[in-house]
Motif scaffolding. Structure first.
Motif, short mmCIF file in Angstrom:
data_model
loop_
_atom_site.label_atom_id
_atom_site.label_comp_id
_atom_site.label_asym_id
_atom_site.label_seq_id
_atom_site.Cartn_x
_atom_site.Cartn_y
_atom_site.Cartn_z
N ILE A 65 -10.68 -13.77 34.48
CA ILE A 65 -10.00 -14.65 33.56
C ILE A 65 -8.87 -14.13 32.83
CG2 ILE A 65 -11.91 -15.78 33.39
CD1 ILE A 65 -12.79 -14.42 30.69
N LEU A 66 -7.63 -14.74 32.94
CA LEU A 66 -6.85 -14.17 30.97
C LEU A 66 -6.87 -13.90 30.48
CD1 LEU A 66 -3.68 -13.99 31.25
CD2 LEU A 66 -2.95 -16.35 30.68
N ALA A 67 -7.36 -12.93 29.47
CA ALA A 67 -7.14 -12.82 27.61
C ALA A 67 -6.34 -12.25 26.70
CB ALA A 67 -8.33 -11.90 28.15
N ASP A 68 -6.20 -11.41 26.14
CA ASP A 68 -5.56 -11.28 24.61
C ASP A 68 -4.82 -12.00 24.35
OD1 ASP A 68 -3.68 -8.92 24.10
OD2 ASP A 68 -2.56 -9.64 24.81
N GLU A 69 -3.40 -12.32 23.94
CA GLU A 69 -2.97 -13.65 23.63
C GLU A 69 -1.01 -13.86 24.26
OE1 GLU A 69 -1.19 -9.91 20.40
OE2 GLU A 69 -0.06 -11.87 20.12
N ILE A 70 -0.63 -15.02 24.05
CA ILE A 70 0.66 -14.95 24.62
C ILE A 70 1.43 -15.51 23.56
CG2 ILE A 70 1.49 -16.37 26.53
CD1 ILE A 70 -0.50 -16.86 27.88
N SER A 71 2.20 -14.72 22.80
CA SER A 71 2.60 -15.07 21.60
C SER A 71 4.31 -14.71 21.41
CB SER A 71 2.40 -14.56 20.48
OG SER A 71 1.59 -12.90 20.66
N PRO A 72 4.91 -15.08 20.13
CA PRO A 72 6.31 -14.20 20.33
C PRO A 72 6.24 -13.37 20.30
CG PRO A 72 6.30 -15.42 18.41
CD PRO A 72 4.47 -15.59 19.43
N ASP A 73 5.35 -12.13 20.04
CA ASP A 73 4.63 -10.26 20.31
C ASP A 73 5.06 -10.48 21.99
OD1 ASP A 73 4.66 -10.02 17.66
OD2 ASP A 73 2.39 -9.08 17.69
N LYS A 132 9.66 -10.62 18.83
CA LYS A 132 9.83 -9.88 18.46
C LYS A 132 10.88 -8.46 18.73
CE LYS A 132 6.58 -5.99 19.44
NZ LYS A 132 5.03 -5.30 18.98
N ASP A 133 11.79 -9.12 19.91
CA ASP A 133 12.82 -7.65 19.99
C ASP A 133 13.89 -8.09 18.13
OD1 ASP A 133 12.95 -6.93 22.06
OD2 ASP A 133 13.91 -8.80 23.07
#
Ligand code: UDP
Length: 238
Positions: free
Chosen positions: A192-200, A215-216
């Motif tokens: 399964i997909l985990a962690d986060e999907i964000s501007p980081d 985050k750049d």
């Protein structure tokens, strides 16, 4: 359901998140911090309210992907900074999908920042801070025993599918999805997909101005970091 959830002991603290017991062996609570790091944690700082933005943006994107048939660890957003997720064993591979040349790709291969990559490419990095997350091939994944070949094939297929879903989603919000990083895990043996999907974990460029909205701005000291994160929140969740 929310009433039954009790936040338990800290299981793990990473650079941007803490993970807590959730009173149920199959679930954990992800807490999103404001701490920011770059260049393998050589650069450290705080982005005010980043945790709230990343939690809410991740929720929106995980819901979108679940609705499209991609299994994720997301169960429920509990608060501004907390998300209930399925407990996973993280696969030690960082999966990067690229639609435009940027960051390490521009540097490593001498390509021009901003050039389109068609079709998009998928890269694998070994998730290992001590080694500085090196780029690896599928042969290295086998050598290191990071995932079975069938799992790697599924990851690649999902990474491409996720990209196909996210590119138009951001386009509709005036943003170019330049590249992004995904992490996958195993939950009862299932991928399964985990962690986060964000501007980081993504690069977003404003379609009109070309300005970085991720985050750049922190990595390169571009200023207006908080403003950019809030603008992503507004466009994605507003
Ligand atoms: N990325 C990430 N975590 C990492 C490395 C990269 O989330 O440890 C994301 C990064 O934000 C970008 C994409 O993966 O959206 C590609 O990053 P790149 O390989 O260009 O590395 P960078 O230049 O960020 O070091």
């Amino acid at each position: 359901m929310a009433n039954a959830i009790t936040k338990g002991a800290l299981i793990y603290e990473g650079k941007a998140k803490k993970v807590f017991e959730a009173g149920q062996p199959d679930h954990v609570i992800q807490y999103f911090k404001d701490d920011a790091t770059a260049f393998n944690a050589e650069k450290r700082g705080t982005i005010v309210e980043k945790g709230v933005v990343n939690n809410k943006v991740s929720e929106r994107l995980f819901r979108l992907l679940e609705d499209a048939g991609i299994p994720t660890h997301f169960l429920e957003r509990l608060s501004d900074r907390e998300m209930l997720t399925k407990r996973v064993t993280i696969i030690l591979i960082e999966v990067v999908v690229r639609n435009r040349v940027a960051g390490s790709l521009a540097k490593r291969l001498g390509l021009k920042e901003g050039d389109a990559i068609e079709p998009p490419i998928v890269e694998f990095y070994y998730k290992n801070d001590a080694l500085g997350d090196p780029l690896i091939t599928e042969d290295h994944i086998r050598l290191l025993n990071l995932a079975a070949p069938s799992v790697v094939n599924q990851i690649k297929a999902w990474a491409n599918r996720i990209n196909q879903l996210l590119v138009p989603f951001f386009q509709e919000r005036g943003m170019i999805l330049v590249d992004f990083k995904l992490e996958f895990g195993l939950h009862h043996g299932k991928l399964i997909l985990a962690d986060e999907i964000s501007p980081d974990t993504c690069r977003f460029w404003d379609q009109k101005t070309g300005e970085s909205m991720d985050k750049d701005r922190f990595r390169k000291d571009l200023g207006k970091i908080e403003e950019a994160y809030q603008e992503v929140l507004r466009r994605v969740c507003g």
